[in-house]
Motif scaffolding. Sequence first.
Motif, PDB file in Angstrom:
ATOM      1  N   LYS A 168       5.789  -0.160  12.590  1.00 14.60           N
ATOM      2  CA  LYS A 168       4.391  -0.011  12.186  1.00 14.60           C
ATOM      3  C   LYS A 168       4.091   1.453  11.870  1.00 14.60           C
ATOM      4  O   LYS A 168       4.847   2.343  12.280  1.00 14.60           O
ATOM      5  CB  LYS A 168       3.474  -0.490  13.314  1.00 14.60           C
ATOM      6  N   GLY A 200       0.954  -4.385   4.764  1.00  9.95           N
ATOM      7  CA  GLY A 200       0.077  -4.479   5.928  1.00  9.95           C
ATOM      8  C   GLY A 200       0.193  -3.174   6.689  1.00  9.95           C
ATOM      9  O   GLY A 200      -0.051  -2.116   6.127  1.00  9.95           O
ATOM     10  N   GLU A 201       0.623  -3.267   7.939  1.00  9.50           N
ATOM     11  CA  GLU A 201       0.841  -2.022   8.698  1.00  9.50           C
ATOM     12  C   GLU A 201       2.332  -1.720   8.815  1.00  9.50           C
ATOM     13  O   GLU A 201       2.728  -0.775   9.481  1.00  9.50           O
ATOM     14  CB  GLU A 201       0.242  -2.154  10.100  1.00  9.50           C
ATOM     15  N   LEU A 222       3.660   0.669   2.515  1.00 11.10           N
ATOM     16  CA  LEU A 222       3.273  -0.197   3.631  1.00 11.10           C
ATOM     17  C   LEU A 222       3.038  -1.610   3.141  1.00 11.10           C
ATOM     18  O   LEU A 222       2.497  -1.819   2.060  1.00 11.10           O
ATOM     19  CB  LEU A 222       1.969   0.285   4.256  1.00 11.10           C
ATOM     20  N   LEU A 265       0.856  -1.179   0.000  1.00 14.14           N
ATOM     21  CA  LEU A 265       0.000   0.000   0.000  1.00 14.14           C
ATOM     22  C   LEU A 265       0.896   1.234   0.000  1.00 14.14           C
ATOM     23  O   LEU A 265       1.798   1.339   0.824  1.00 14.14           O
ATOM     24  CB  LEU A 265      -0.851  -0.043   1.264  1.00 14.14           C
TER      25      LEU A 265
END
Lengths: 371, 362
Positions: free
Chosen positions: A351, A36-37, A34, A13
């Motif tokens: 994260k 995921g996170e 990104l 992302l």
Amino acid sequence: MFEETGTTAEGDLVINVGPQHPSTHGVLHLVITLRGETIINVEPHLGYIHRSIEKMCESLSYRQFIYVTSRMDYLSSHINNHACALCVEKGLQVEIPERAKVIRVLMDELTRMASHQLWWGAMAMDVGALTPFFHAFREREVINEIMEETCGARLTMNYMVPGGVMYDLHPNFQQKVKDFIILFKSKIDEYDEMVTGNVIFQNRMKGVGYISKADAVSYGCTGPTARASNVSCDIRKLFPYEIYDKVNFDEVTATGGDCFARYLVRVQEMRMSLSIIEQLIDNIPEGDFQAKTKAVLKLPKGEFYASVETARGEFGVYIISEGGMTPYRIKFRSPGFSNLSALNHMAKGHKIGDLVAIMGSLDLVIPDIDR
Amino acid sequence: MTDNMISLESITNSIHTWLNQTFNPTLAIAFEFVIAGISVITFFAVLGLILVLMERKVSAYMQIRLGPNRVGPGGTLQTVADTLKLAVKEGLTPNGADKFLFNLAPFVVMIVAMLILAPIPFARGFQIWDINIGVLYVTAVSSVSVIGILMAGWASNNKYSLLGAMRSGAQIVSYELSAGLSIISIVVLTGSLRISDIVASQENGWWLFKGHIPAIIAFVIFIIAVTAETNRAPFDLAEAESELTAGFHTEYSGMKFALFFLAEYVNIFIVCSIGAILFLGGWMPLHIGNWRGFNHIMDYIPSSAWFLAKVFFLIFVIMWFRWTFPRLRIDQLLNLEWKYLLPISMFNVLLITLIAIMGWYF
């Protein structure tokens, strides 16, 4: 974008944080990849508030260009002004009166505290606690009022001039600062209770955004950011200016290298500034607050550099003079720019929530970065 | 017994009797449906107004501010003015969004919140539906609201919203386990899923005190879990204004946003009332064993006052969390649930079952 970073895989992302985002502390644009996170890459994009301040300074006289620097790192405008004044004085070879030196140091330390107070509130807000922000502003207001009385400004002070300071201190200054010292001593303990000791806060900060001593040096980090990685880089200690060699204070360092270490360094620096003010406030020497200088300043031909320790690190002013009324070339060395350059290094693998904490711990002021 | 209590039971009974005398039973029950429906919607709106105002006042108190104090006496009409503003604001739908799901999502969340109000006894005998699986009904229906949030985040066509919705999904689904196990521990002690039975079982003392330490553990876990389930700080990762700006409802504006907002506040009320019912005796006054005189005096305080006082106390605690704590990170949040809360609450259920079997509670 996908080709540029090289590390991106399908399904990653790419999100844009900023230019208008609550935790970029101004108009900073971060392009984050990104998975995921988890952060794969962070790319800061600058240029949204670029005002070509250095170019502007080339058409301003040596008295005028100081005013522009207040608008850069607006949270330590006093200290920015100080660097400019020092550099010009170096060129003119002016010795400034003792009283002016003490006033300058007092003002610098008050500014450093005000800046760290705002940072403390903003740091807590970045990790999700809103209330400390308001508490920090309560104490900052007291400093702002002291500043307002003496300098006439609360944010963009233009109090330091080549040769000393512009006006003498306000008659209330001493008493008000003394009251503030008593007030803040209890408040800083409250800060510790409210935020430093909080388990969630510590979990959010410890081990996050680690940067080693060697990396901090190679990225050119200065100020609390570098000192948290145990780099000794306090200009006040290394190249003492004004009366810093005569006051008693320690260079605050930590070994953690993470967000929590940077946090602790800044909180400890607030205590240190308080102690410097305490030592000076009763011993302001009598005398002139400004040395005699000519109305129109002309620096001799040559290159001059002066640097000071702002709340964020080393701020340097480099002037090339050709002997005219305006500088031939000016270059500022701003602490935020170098500190920001280490952001990607610090944030990779963490994260997205950590990115906000890391940015907070770098204490970014965007106009300082994006000049 | 609590017969001498001032209660609202007579009002509901007289309405029921009058409707049945005047109309045939089918029509009477239809009227009762309508009355219940209208009351729920009214209650929903009023509760939203009160809780938003309370939140603003509590936060102002903690942040050394005054808070709203201009609109109406003491700022009490501030939230009414806010609602008016939200009602006249334009409801935008972003380009490329799944329009149907985008507009449906706030209603899903809101309707779920309304449905759970049904089995909650606001006072003695003042309950819409005393279903025999009341507690199970609440836990089952409340888990539907996550669908609304996922729907909102996915349909918004916004990466922040998507991240927020995914976080919310992981969070709500996980914490429901701990909340459920805490609820089960009281069900084990009471031996009934019916909410009126659970309240009645606390006539000689609240479960929080009667159930020894395991009940206190269950209560603490329950409060933590429901704070997470309602997306409140320190677990407000779904909204996380400093990271995701507003998470799953970033793209919502005007009344559509207000519905999410209202639902959130009503959900807080609901979870706090469940907490009050299970652990603090619901509308039951503070009774201590066989102290007849003391119990009698306590009965003079209306049951609705008891209920609301307990619920608002718990709401205040949850608001207190919000204005004090920083926010957790998503992995820390899931660690807390799966590595700490869930094992503890599982063990706690065993412990409480032992206590129930051996009859070690008061």
